[in-house]
Design a protein around this motif. Sequence first.
Motif, PDB file in Angstrom:
ATOM      1  N   CYS A  64      22.989  55.839  18.276  1.00 25.19           N
ATOM      2  CA  CYS A  64      24.368  56.258  17.729  1.00 25.19           C
ATOM      3  C   CYS A  64      24.605  55.304  16.721  1.00 25.19           C
ATOM      4  CB  CYS A  64      25.403  56.361  18.844  1.00 25.19           C
ATOM      5  SG  CYS A  64      26.964  56.806  18.056  1.00 25.19           S
ATOM      6  N   GLN A  65      25.428  55.631  15.716  1.00 27.13           N
ATOM      7  CA  GLN A  65      25.885  54.797  14.685  1.00 27.13           C
ATOM      8  C   GLN A  65      26.733  53.467  15.311  1.00 27.13           C
ATOM      9  OE1 GLN A  65      29.362  55.016  14.143  1.00 27.13           O
ATOM     10  NE2 GLN A  65      29.271  56.802  15.406  1.00 27.13           N
ATOM     11  N   ASP A  66      27.435  53.828  16.367  1.00 26.18           N
ATOM     12  CA  ASP A  66      28.175  52.665  17.102  1.00 26.18           C
ATOM     13  C   ASP A  66      27.398  52.112  18.117  1.00 26.18           C
ATOM     14  OD1 ASP A  66      29.932  51.247  18.421  1.00 26.18           O
ATOM     15  OD2 ASP A  66      31.434  52.717  19.220  1.00 26.18           O
ATOM     16  N   GLY A 145      29.941  51.889  23.673  1.00 22.99           N
ATOM     17  CA  GLY A 145      30.560  52.228  22.295  1.00 22.99           C
ATOM     18  C   GLY A 145      32.272  52.366  22.697  1.00 22.99           C
ATOM     19  N   GLY A 146      32.951  52.620  21.289  1.00 22.05           N
ATOM     20  CA  GLY A 146      34.261  52.576  21.242  1.00 22.05           C
ATOM     21  C   GLY A 146      35.002  53.814  21.809  1.00 22.05           C
ATOM     22  N   GLY A 147      34.304  54.990  21.438  1.00 28.30           N
ATOM     23  CA  GLY A 147      34.946  56.321  22.001  1.00 28.30           C
ATOM     24  C   GLY A 147      35.125  56.443  23.284  1.00 28.30           C
ATOM     25  N   SER A 148      34.114  56.106  24.106  1.00 25.15           N
ATOM     26  CA  SER A 148      34.219  56.087  25.419  1.00 25.15           C
ATOM     27  C   SER A 148      35.037  54.876  26.101  1.00 25.15           C
ATOM     28  CB  SER A 148      32.699  56.110  26.307  1.00 25.15           C
ATOM     29  OG  SER A 148      31.876  54.862  25.859  1.00 25.15           O
ATOM     30  N   PRO A 181      35.345  60.740  24.569  1.00 32.24           N
ATOM     31  CA  PRO A 181      34.220  59.718  25.202  1.00 32.24           C
ATOM     32  C   PRO A 181      32.855  60.512  24.819  1.00 32.24           C
ATOM     33  CG  PRO A 181      35.330  60.873  26.932  1.00 32.24           C
ATOM     34  CD  PRO A 181      36.004  61.139  25.628  1.00 32.24           C
ATOM     35  N   CYS A 182      32.742  61.327  24.023  1.00 29.65           N
ATOM     36  CA  CYS A 182      31.553  61.902  23.762  1.00 29.65           C
ATOM     37  C   CYS A 182      30.822  62.580  25.166  1.00 29.65           C
ATOM     38  CB  CYS A 182      30.468  61.186  22.971  1.00 29.65           C
ATOM     39  SG  CYS A 182      31.183  60.771  21.116  1.00 29.65           S
ATOM     40  N   CYS A 269      29.578  57.271  27.471  1.00 28.19           N
ATOM     41  CA  CYS A 269      29.406  58.556  26.658  1.00 28.19           C
ATOM     42  C   CYS A 269      27.723  58.976  27.151  1.00 28.19           C
ATOM     43  CB  CYS A 269      29.521  58.335  25.459  1.00 28.19           C
ATOM     44  SG  CYS A 269      28.432  56.753  24.768  1.00 28.19           S
ATOM     45  N   TRP A 270      27.546  59.985  26.500  1.00 31.95           N
ATOM     46  CA  TRP A 270      26.127  60.450  26.911  1.00 31.95           C
ATOM     47  C   TRP A 270      24.992  59.589  26.502  1.00 31.95           C
ATOM     48  CZ3 TRP A 270      22.776  60.326  22.988  1.00 31.95           C
ATOM     49  CH2 TRP A 270      23.350  60.709  21.757  1.00 31.95           C
ATOM     50  N   ALA A 271      25.315  58.447  25.191  1.00 30.91           N
ATOM     51  CA  ALA A 271      24.415  57.583  24.940  1.00 30.91           C
ATOM     52  C   ALA A 271      24.731  56.485  26.048  1.00 30.91           C
ATOM     53  CB  ALA A 271      24.631  57.096  23.591  1.00 30.91           C
ATOM     54  N   ARG A 273      23.802  53.694  27.374  1.00 34.03           N
ATOM     55  CA  ARG A 273      22.760  52.512  26.980  1.00 34.03           C
ATOM     56  C   ARG A 273      22.725  51.366  28.108  1.00 34.03           C
ATOM     57  NH1 ARG A 273      24.916  52.746  21.051  1.00 34.03           N
ATOM     58  NH2 ARG A 273      26.996  52.849  22.563  1.00 34.03           N
TER      59      ARG A 273
HETATM   60  S1  SF4 Z   1      31.198  57.110  22.330  1.00 38.46           S
HETATM   61 FE1  SF4 Z   1      29.273  56.846  22.464  1.00 38.46          FE
HETATM   62  S2  SF4 Z   1      28.115  58.582  21.649  1.00 38.46           S
HETATM   63 FE2  SF4 Z   1      30.248  58.493  20.893  1.00 38.46          FE
HETATM   64  S3  SF4 Z   1      30.287  57.685  19.051  1.00 38.46           S
HETATM   65 FE3  SF4 Z   1      30.793  56.023  20.592  1.00 38.46          FE
HETATM   66  S4  SF4 Z   1      28.826  54.929  21.102  1.00 38.46           S
HETATM   67 FE4  SF4 Z   1      28.048  56.966  20.114  1.00 38.46          FE
END
Ligand code: SF4
Length: 292
Positions: A64-66, A145-148, A181-182, A269-271, A273
């Motif tokens: 992911c870019q983030d 990631g920031g979204g999650s 949070p994707c 998120c699904w990513a 990591r």
């Molecule tokens: S929440 Fe996770 S998948 Fe979504 S943009 Fe952020 S790092 Fe990427």
Amino acid sequence: MNQEVLIENVAVKLLKLASTKLPQDVKEAIEKAYHKERNQIGKAQLKAILENIRMAEKADTPICQDTGLISFYLKAGSRFPSLEKVEETLVRAVRRATAEVPLRPNTLNPFAQENTGDNTGRHVPHFHWGIIKGDFLEITAFPKGGGSENSCALSMMRPTDGVKGLKKFVVETVVKAGGMPCPPTIIGIGIGGGADIALELAKMSLLRPIDEPNPNHNVAQLEKELCEAVNRTGIGPMGLGGDSTALAVKIEYAHRHPASYPIAVAFQCWAARRATARIHSNGDVEYLTHKV
Ligand code: SF4
């Protein structure tokens, strides 16, 4: 090899592995969700996610870019030498990984808004230490990631709210988060302790492999029920509708004060990591989450 150099090299490798390749348990859970998904838009999203994972692995580039804000979870054997040097070594590893992987520079001063440019800063990377018996150091790199992260929540509930109140809070939090949070996410829940302990436990629960339920049968049953409840919301992959809102719900708990009932919800998120390695004091290294 000098031990500091070894730790730095392993940590750079972990940051690269975490950023470019998901652990097998996460990949399998997303594949399973894809096969079960009944909503065509949700299924298309999961197909795109699986393709994204495959392409990142092949090209050795971030999923992911983030590329997240970096934490390390450390289990330090009491007989492992020079533990006092580990934090500074891991900071160096983050700087190197930022340039070499490369990772997006994600650390800002909250007042001046300046980006340090290398993913380090005050309290970042963040370290969570546990001291155990033995002569090894186990390092988990955990970029988040920031979204999650922005969807995480804490409620200081009333003890009388009980499990019913907990379920309501979790489902309401998931509905409020929607696609932010994707999803499909892994949802970590921390119960009990104080506010800080509940949040710490919620995050820690995200380190447990998806296919590993809580060892306590009743807690494992609650994880299952909550996962089913969350997946009935219909939020679906990337919030576009479907059956797969969460891949798993993970719970950790602490004893609580009689007057307090903190419940924390941490989204991954699904990513999802994470990468873990164990460095033995004789220089042997085992990678626990990835085949290398
Ligand atoms: S929440 Fe996770 S998948 Fe979504 S943009 Fe952020 S790092 Fe990427």
